[in-house]
Scaffold this motif. Structure first.
Motif, mmCIF file in Angstrom:
data_model
loop_
_atom_site.group_PDB
_atom_site.id
_atom_site.type_symbol
_atom_site.label_atom_id
_atom_site.label_comp_id
_atom_site.label_asym_id
_atom_site.label_seq_id
_atom_site.Cartn_x
_atom_site.Cartn_y
_atom_site.Cartn_z
ATOM 1 N N GLY A 42 -1.649 3.238 -3.970
ATOM 2 C CA GLY A 42 -0.363 2.913 -4.560
ATOM 3 C C GLY A 42 -0.048 1.438 -4.480
ATOM 4 O O GLY A 42 0.642 0.889 -5.318
ATOM 5 N N GLU A 43 -0.543 0.793 -3.442
ATOM 6 C CA GLU A 43 -0.355 -0.642 -3.223
ATOM 7 C C GLU A 43 -1.572 -1.078 -2.423
ATOM 8 O O GLU A 43 -2.070 -0.339 -1.575
ATOM 9 C CB GLU A 43 0.931 -0.893 -2.437
ATOM 10 C CG GLU A 43 1.132 -2.295 -1.931
ATOM 11 C CD GLU A 43 1.599 -3.266 -3.006
ATOM 12 O OE1 GLU A 43 1.640 -4.471 -2.706
ATOM 13 O OE2 GLU A 43 1.907 -2.824 -4.125
ATOM 14 N N ARG A 44 -2.090 -2.243 -2.702
ATOM 15 C CA ARG A 44 -3.283 -2.713 -2.003
ATOM 16 C C ARG A 44 -3.053 -2.705 -0.494
ATOM 17 O O ARG A 44 -2.049 -3.191 0.003
ATOM 18 C CB ARG A 44 -3.626 -4.124 -2.475
ATOM 19 C CG ARG A 44 -4.956 -4.627 -1.978
ATOM 20 C CD ARG A 44 -5.353 -5.869 -2.774
ATOM 21 N NE ARG A 44 -6.629 -6.371 -2.300
ATOM 22 C CZ ARG A 44 -6.748 -7.269 -1.325
ATOM 23 N NH1 ARG A 44 -5.675 -7.739 -0.739
ATOM 24 N NH2 ARG A 44 -7.934 -7.690 -0.949
ATOM 25 N N CYS A 45 -3.995 -2.119 0.234
ATOM 26 C CA CYS A 45 -3.860 -2.031 1.689
ATOM 27 C C CYS A 45 -4.348 -3.333 2.329
ATOM 28 O O CYS A 45 -5.533 -3.669 2.242
ATOM 29 C CB CYS A 45 -4.660 -0.845 2.235
ATOM 30 S SG CYS A 45 -4.520 -0.665 4.025
ATOM 31 N N ASP A 46 -3.422 -4.042 2.963
ATOM 32 C CA ASP A 46 -3.824 -5.268 3.647
ATOM 33 C C ASP A 46 -4.635 -4.917 4.894
ATOM 34 O O ASP A 46 -4.502 -3.836 5.473
ATOM 35 C CB ASP A 46 -2.592 -6.091 4.028
ATOM 36 C CG ASP A 46 -1.647 -5.320 4.932
ATOM 37 O OD1 ASP A 46 -1.711 -5.512 6.149
ATOM 38 O OD2 ASP A 46 -0.866 -4.494 4.406
ATOM 39 N N VAL A 47 -5.489 -5.833 5.292
ATOM 40 C CA VAL A 47 -6.418 -5.582 6.398
ATOM 41 C C VAL A 47 -5.679 -5.319 7.707
ATOM 42 O O VAL A 47 -6.090 -4.477 8.512
ATOM 43 C CB VAL A 47 -7.408 -6.762 6.533
ATOM 44 C CG1 VAL A 47 -8.271 -6.607 7.778
ATOM 45 C CG2 VAL A 47 -8.304 -6.839 5.295
ATOM 46 N N ALA A 48 -4.556 -6.014 7.923
ATOM 47 C CA ALA A 48 -3.811 -5.826 9.172
ATOM 48 C C ALA A 48 -3.299 -4.394 9.296
ATOM 49 O O ALA A 48 -3.398 -3.770 10.365
ATOM 50 C CB ALA A 48 -2.646 -6.816 9.233
ATOM 51 N N THR A 49 -2.767 -3.854 8.211
ATOM 52 C CA THR A 49 -2.276 -2.467 8.222
ATOM 53 C C THR A 49 -3.434 -1.493 8.386
ATOM 54 O O THR A 49 -3.329 -0.490 9.095
ATOM 55 C CB THR A 49 -1.490 -2.160 6.935
ATOM 56 O OG1 THR A 49 -0.362 -3.031 6.874
ATOM 57 C CG2 THR A 49 -1.012 -0.717 6.895
#
Length: 642
Positions: free
Chosen positions: A374-381
Motif C-alpha cells: 500500500g505504501e513503500r516499506c522503509d527499511v527502518a520499519t
C-alpha cells in the motif's frame, strides 16, 4: 489441506511457464474452481483489442466463496470473524450462516428489482453487513461499487452518477476510537440530493448506537428486509461479466472506475492465497483493511473465502483501540497465520510503542508471515517489525488496477530471502520490465518506468467502467504492448524489483534523476524519526531539490535545527552533494489518503505555490493547512537553504 502439484512448486519453473505459456498456466489454475460451464478460450481479445480471460466460462463468485464450501465439508467452519474493539464486539459466522445471510439479502435486493447487470452502491463502515451486501450482489450477478465510508457527499454523488445504482446500501453511523460518527446517513442524504441519478431505494442498516431518520418510500430498513426476504439462488454469469467497480483517483480529478471481472478475479485470487501468501484452506488470514479499498475486496472478502479460509473483519485502528497492542491481541485470540497490512499501520504502532512493550504481553505462535503493501516499506520499519515479531516480513507491491500482487516473495512456491527495500520478484503472470523514456528495456540496476508486458494476467482490470478511451490513454498508449504502472523503479541483477514511488516522486536535480524513496529510507533510519516524506521542490538553479518533512517519535525532544544538521550530513555521506538535501521540517502529521499513502505531490505543490486539487481520498484535509503554514514559516523566517 490443499497443496500445489509439483509442476508449480518451484518459483522459477512456474514463473517461466506463466510468461511463456500463459494459456496452459492459467488454464490449469482455472480447473481448480467449480464452473457451471468450463471456459471455451483461456485467453482472447474483445472487439476493442483488450485481452480477456476465460471467455465462454460461466460461474458465480458468491457460490465459490460460500455455497461451494457448505456443500463440500466446510459448512460449520468459521468463515468470518467480526472483531470490533470500538464496539467491544466479537462475532463469528460459519460458512453456512454467512451463506444464509447472503442468500436472504440477495433475495431482498431481488425484491427491490436488482437483477444481473444492475449496479448497487455500498456506503458502509467495516461491519459484517457490508460483506453481506457485497456477496449478495455477486450472488445475483449485480455489480457492486463500495464507496469508502469517509467520503464527503460530493465524492459519493460523483460515484452515484457514474455507477447509476438501482439501490444504495448504507448504515446509520460509523464508530472511530471512542467516538460515534452519526453522519453516514446525513452524508448519503446530501449526496442523493445533489446527484443527477436517483436510485430507486436506499437500504439502511440501523446500528444500535444511532437511529438514522428515514425518508418514507425511499429508505428501507436493512434488518426488516432481511427478515422478510426469501433466499435467492446464485445466478450464473459469464467469466467476462463485471463483478464490481472500484473507483480510484484520476489525474483529471474525475475518479477512474476500475472494473473487475468474475472469472479472472476468482482464478487469480484463489491462486494467490496459496502461491503468494502460503495459506491453506481452514487457516486464518487477516487483511487489516477497510472494505472500501482494493485490499478489502481482494483479501478481506473474496480471496480468503474463495480459498476456504477464515477471514477477519476488524473495525478499529492499530493504535488507540484501545492501545498499540490491539494487533497482537487479534493475532493471538484468532490464531492468525498471515497478517497483511500497510507499513503506515506499523509506523503508527512504532510511534506509540517504540520498544514493543505491548508485544511482550502476547504469545503469537500462529503467526508465520507479515505482508506489507500500500505504501513503500522503509527499511527502518522493516527491521523494527522483523526484530519484534521474529517472522518473515514481506514487502510486496500491487495496485487497485491489478487487484492482486504484481511483485512479491511467493512463499507458497519457494521462499526467497527478502532484500530490505525491495518488494520481491515478479509474481507469476507479470512480465515486469523497466523502460526508459523511449520504451527501451533497461539493464539491471538502472532506474526507469515500471511497466508490465501485455497480456496482464487474470484478475487485473480489463478496462475502466464505461470509458475504454480513458483506459487506453491512462495505461496503454505511452508504451504500446505494455501496461504503464505509473511507478518508477529498477530491477537488480538477482531479479528483485525495487519500487521507488510514483513517477512524479522521482526528482531531477541538475539533470540527475534521484529517488525520493531512497532518501526517505535514510531519513527514516534516524532514531528520532517515526515517519517521513521527502519531496522535490522547485529550484531556480537546479530544477528541483529535495526537502524532508518529519514526524518525531513520541517523547523525542530534538530540535529542528539539530535534526536537520544530522540528516543533511547523513544523506550527503550516503548519496553525496549531488542530492542537494539541505532542509528538514518537523510536522505533527503527514497528509495521507485513507489507505495510508502519503500525498507527496500535494506537498510539492504547496511548497512551490502552484495550484492543486485536494484529492477525494485524503484522510484529513486540515493537515494541508499545517503543512502550508510550516513551509511558509520556513520560507519567510530564515528561507530554505539553497
Amino acid at each position: 489441506m490443499e497443496t500445489h502439484n509439483s509442476s508449480t512448486k518451484d518459483y522459477l519453473k512456474a514463473y517461466k511457464q506463466s510468461i511463456e505459456n500463459p494459456e496452459a498456466f492459467w488454464g490449469d489454475q482455472a480447473a481448480r474452481l467449480a464452473w457451471y460451464e468450463q471456459p471455451q478460450q483461456v485467453l482472447s481479445t474483445d472487439e476493442n483489442g483488450f485481452y480477456r480471460w476465460f471467455k465462454g466460462g460461466k460461474l458465480n463468485t458468491a457460490y465459490l466463496a460460500l455455497d461451494f464450501h457448505v456443500e463440500n465439508g466446510r459448512a460449520d467452519q468459521t468463515a468470518l470473524i467480526y472483531d470490533s474493539p470500538v464496539t467491544d464486539t466479537i462475532k463469528k459466522y460459519s460458512y453456512r450462516e454467512l451463506r444464509d445471510l447472503v442468500a436472504h439479502f440477495a433475495g431482498a435486493l431481488q425484491g427491490l428489482g436488482v437483477e444481473k447487470g444492475d449496479t448497487v452502491v455500498i456506503y458502509m463502515p467495516v461491519i459484517p453487513e457490508a460483506v453481506v451486501a457485497m456477496l449478495a450482489c455477486a450472488r445475483l450477478g449485480a455489480i457492486h461499487s463500495v464507496v469508502f465510508g469517509g467520503f464527503a457527499p460530493h465524492e459519493l454523488s460523483v460515484r452515484i452518477d457514474d455507477a447509476r445504482p438501482k439501490v444504495v446500501v448504507s448504515a446509520s453511523c460509523g464508530i472511530e476510537f471512542d467516538r460515534v460518527i452519526p453522519s453516514y446517513k446525513p452524508l448519503l442524504d446530501k449526496a442523493l440530493q445533489d446527484s443527477m441519478h436517483k436510485p430507486g431505494h436506499t437500504v439502511i442498516f440501523q446500528r444500535p448506537q444511532v437511529a438514522a431518520a428515514m425518508q418514507p418510500g425511499r429508505d428501507l430498513d436493512f434488518a426488516d428486509l432481511l427478515q422478510q426476504a426469501e433466499p435467492a439462488d446464485c445466478v450464473p454469469v459469464d467469466a467476462t461479466d463485471p463483478l464490481y467497480i472500484l473507483y480510484t483517483s484520476g489525474t483529471t480529478g474525475k475518479p477512474k472506475g476500475i472494473v473487475r471481472d468474475n472469472g479472472g478475479h476468482a482464478v487469480a485470487l484463489k491462486y494467490s492465497m496459496k502461491a503468494v501468501y502460503g495459506v491453506d484452506p481452514g487457516e486464518t488470514f487477516w487483511a487489516a483493511s477497510d472494505v472500501g479499498w482494493a485490499v478489502g475486496h481482494s483479501y478481506l472478502v473474496y480471496g480468503p473465502l474463495i480459498h476456504g479460509c477464515t477471514t477477519i473483519l476488524f473495525e478499529g485502528k492499530p493504535v488507540r483501540t484501545p492501545d498499540a497492542g490491539t494487533f497482537w491481541r487479534v493475532i493471538q485470540e484468532h490464531h492468525v497465520k498471515v497478517l497483511f497490512t500497510a507499513p503506515t499501520a506499523f509506523r503508527a504502532i512504532k510511534k506509540e510503542d517504540p520498544e514493543g512493550e505491548f508485544k511482550k504481553k502476547y504469545d503469537l505462535p500462529s503467526l508465520k508471515y507479515l505482508f506489507l503493501a500500500g505504501e513503500r516499506c522503509d527499511v527502518a520499519t522493516y527491521y523494527w517489525a522483523k526484530d519484534m515479531l521474529k517472522v518473515p516480513v514481506i514487502d510486496h507491491w500491487w495496485q487497485t488496477e491489478s487487484g492482486w500482487p504484481m511483485v512479491a516473495n511467493m512463499v507458497g512456491l519457494e521462499e526467497h530471502a527478502p532484500k530490505p527495500g525491495s518488494a520481491g520478484k515478479p509474481v507469476c503472470g507479470y512480465d515486469v520490465q523497466i523502460l526508459n523514456e523511449k520504451g527501451k528495456q533497461l539493464i539491471p540496476n538502472q532506474e526507469g518506468y515500471v511497466a508490465v508486458k501485455l497480456p496482464l494476467p487474470p484478475g487485473c482490470l480489463p478496462t475502466l467502467w464505461q470509458d475504454d478511451e480513458r483506459f487506453k490513454k491512462a495505461y496503454l498508449e505511452r508504451y504500446p504492448g505494455y501496461y504503464l504502472t505509473g511507478d518508477g523503479g529498477y530491477i537488480d541483477e538477482d531479479n528483485y524489483v525495487y519500487i521507488m514511488g510514483r513517477i512524479d516522486d522521482v526528482i531531477n536535480v541538475s539533470g540527475h534523476r534521484l529517488s525520493t524513496g531512497e532518501m526517505e529510507e535514510m531519513v527514516a533510519s534516524h532514531k528520532a524519526v517515526a515517519e517521513c516524506a521527502v519531496v522535490g521542490i522547485a529550484d531556480e538553479l537546479r530544477g528541483q531539490r529535495p526537502i524532508g518533512l518529519v514526524v518525531l517519535k513520541d517523547g523525542q525532544t530534538i530540535s529542528e535545527a539539530q535534526l536537520e544538521e544530522e540528516l543533511v550530513a547523513h544523506i550527503r555521506e550516503k548519496i553525496g552533494a549531488v542530492a542537494c538535501f539541505k532542509n528538514v521540517l518537523i510536522v505533527n502529521r503527514l497528509p495521507k489518503t485513507r489507505s495510508g499513502k502519503i500525498l507527496r505531490k500535494i506537498m510539492r505543490h504547496i511548497a512551490d505555490g502552484t495550484p492543486y486539487t485536494v484529492p477525494s481520498t485524503i484522510d484529513d484535509p486540515a493537515i494541508l493547512t499545517e503543512i502550508h503554514d510550516r513551509l511558509k514559516e520556513r520560507k519567510t523566517g530564515n528561507a530554505f537553504a539553497s
